[in-house]
Scaffold this motif. Structure first.
Motif, PDB file in Angstrom:
ATOM      1  N   TRP A   3      63.389  47.380  65.722  1.00  0.00           N
ATOM      2  CA  TRP A   3      62.627  47.162  66.957  1.00  0.00           C
ATOM      3  C   TRP A   3      62.101  45.737  67.055  1.00  0.00           C
ATOM      4  O   TRP A   3      61.618  45.327  68.094  1.00  0.00           O
ATOM      5  N   ASP A   4      62.189  44.969  65.951  1.00  0.00           N
ATOM      6  CA  ASP A   4      61.871  43.548  66.046  1.00  0.00           C
ATOM      7  C   ASP A   4      63.113  42.745  66.429  1.00  0.00           C
ATOM      8  O   ASP A   4      63.036  41.746  67.129  1.00  0.00           O
TER       9      ASP A   4
ATOM     10  N   LYS B 158      58.927  48.552  70.034  1.00  0.00           N
ATOM     11  CA  LYS B 158      58.132  47.464  69.466  1.00  0.00           C
ATOM     12  C   LYS B 158      56.739  47.414  70.102  1.00  0.00           C
ATOM     13  O   LYS B 158      55.747  47.158  69.425  1.00  0.00           O
TER      14      LYS B 158
ATOM     15  N   GLN C 132      54.707  50.032  68.506  1.00  0.00           N
ATOM     16  CA  GLN C 132      54.445  49.626  67.128  1.00  0.00           C
ATOM     17  C   GLN C 132      53.317  48.568  67.084  1.00  0.00           C
ATOM     18  O   GLN C 132      52.365  48.687  66.318  1.00  0.00           O
ATOM     19  N   ASP C 133      53.444  47.574  67.943  1.00  0.00           N
ATOM     20  CA  ASP C 133      52.454  46.484  67.962  1.00  0.00           C
ATOM     21  C   ASP C 133      51.072  47.013  68.348  1.00  0.00           C
ATOM     22  O   ASP C 133      50.060  46.606  67.782  1.00  0.00           O
TER      23      ASP C 133
END
Lengths: 207, 207
Positions: A104-105, B22, B25-26
């Protein structure tokens, strides 16, 4: 005639139970005679999948063996272990970080697939090195889950490795085909996690 | 107007999913701000409870920290890890093997209780050492399960440890009272084990 007091009765009962337990234990140990390289899988949502694999590396190194690590996801939390192992056993640890970071990065499928393929090639090479007793394929399950690598070919290669080689595959969501091929599968279950209580990732614990 | 082929569609869909992932997640990482010493419990019937604890020791050592280990069961399979850690980090590992061996080998309740008490005293002393970042209480759960130590006093001492100290308690059948007090609990589930197929305990894998 003296009557045994409660403590003595507990001690006697304990001794009787433990003698019976030891007989069972000894009989079980006597039945186990095979020595062979194991295919081990650490999966599940809980903490400890990679950490237990690196603990196993430590165990092997303590017996004077050599260890190889391929990381399929770059930067997947293992900076502490890598630093410690490379510093302590520079001649007996081969470490390849081949992945491209969490998927996901990266956000780029072609790059993820190319990185997984390169990591797998490194793994195949490492498994062919007869001086290495244990190969850790860290987060390989992630690459398999996203179909970055052909499952059948990966499992066949693992099954056909040399007889004395131990391999640990880590990562959530291990494929059933891999679980079927494995000698040992540990499912790390998440009973309770401090992240839920707002605790952040800390050096020495998460990385 | 060109129609994207299937591979391109897959790549685009992948990128879209990963961008969303992402963001989640962040956001999760941003919510986690607390730093504190954790009480971690590795329990369950599966393999990897102690191994993951020693892997965590490796992680801490990789960050230059100091680690203490108290083994409540002597000879509980960890010879490889002990040899590796003591050889690699002699100045940063304190290791006390205080137990008397598996309880079914000892067969003497009074000796088991005395050994558990001595081990606990060593643990308390280790936890009071401000230079140690992580204390591993290996197989403490066994001593608690057999009532060799008073559960309430043990859990209270663990809860009242200094704020920055990480502690890992290992062993099957962790007591509910300990699980309640813990920040992280991992249940190592046994999905499949090579012992069942007649494979014996091997150097570097089991010990």
């Amino acid at each position: 005639m003296s009557v045994p007091d409660l403590d003595e009765a507990r001690a006697v009962s304990h001794r009787r139970k433990m003698i019976a337990r030891k007989a069972v234990q000894d009989a079980e140990v006597a039945q186990k005679t095979i020595e062979k390289g194991l295919l081990m899988v650490h999966t599940g949502p809980g903490k400890g999948k990679s950490t237990a694999a690196f603990g196993l590396a430590l165990r092997m190194l303590g017996h004077g063996r050599r260890v190889g690590v391929v990381q399929f996801i770059k930067g997947a939390w293992s900076t502490g272990e890598q630093a410690a192992l490379m510093q302590a056993f520079p001649d007996r640890v081969t470490w390849k970080t081949m992945g491209e970071g969490f998927t996901w990065d990266v956000q780029d499928l072609a790059r993820d697939i190319a990185a997984a393929q390169a990591a797998w090639n490194a793994a195949v090479e490492m498994m062919a090195d007869p001086t290495i007793s244990l190969v850790i394929l860290d987060e390989l399950n992630i690459a398999l889950r996203y179909d970055y690598l052909p499952l059948d070919r990966v499992v066949e290669t693992l099954e056909n490795r040399r007889e004395d080689l131990h391999v640990v595959v880590t990562g959530r969501n291990a494929k059933p085909r891999l679980i079927e091929a494995a000698d040992l599968v540990t499912e790390m279950g998440l009973e309770k996690h401090h992240f839920k209580a707002g605790v952040k990732a800390q050096a020495g614990v998460e990385f």
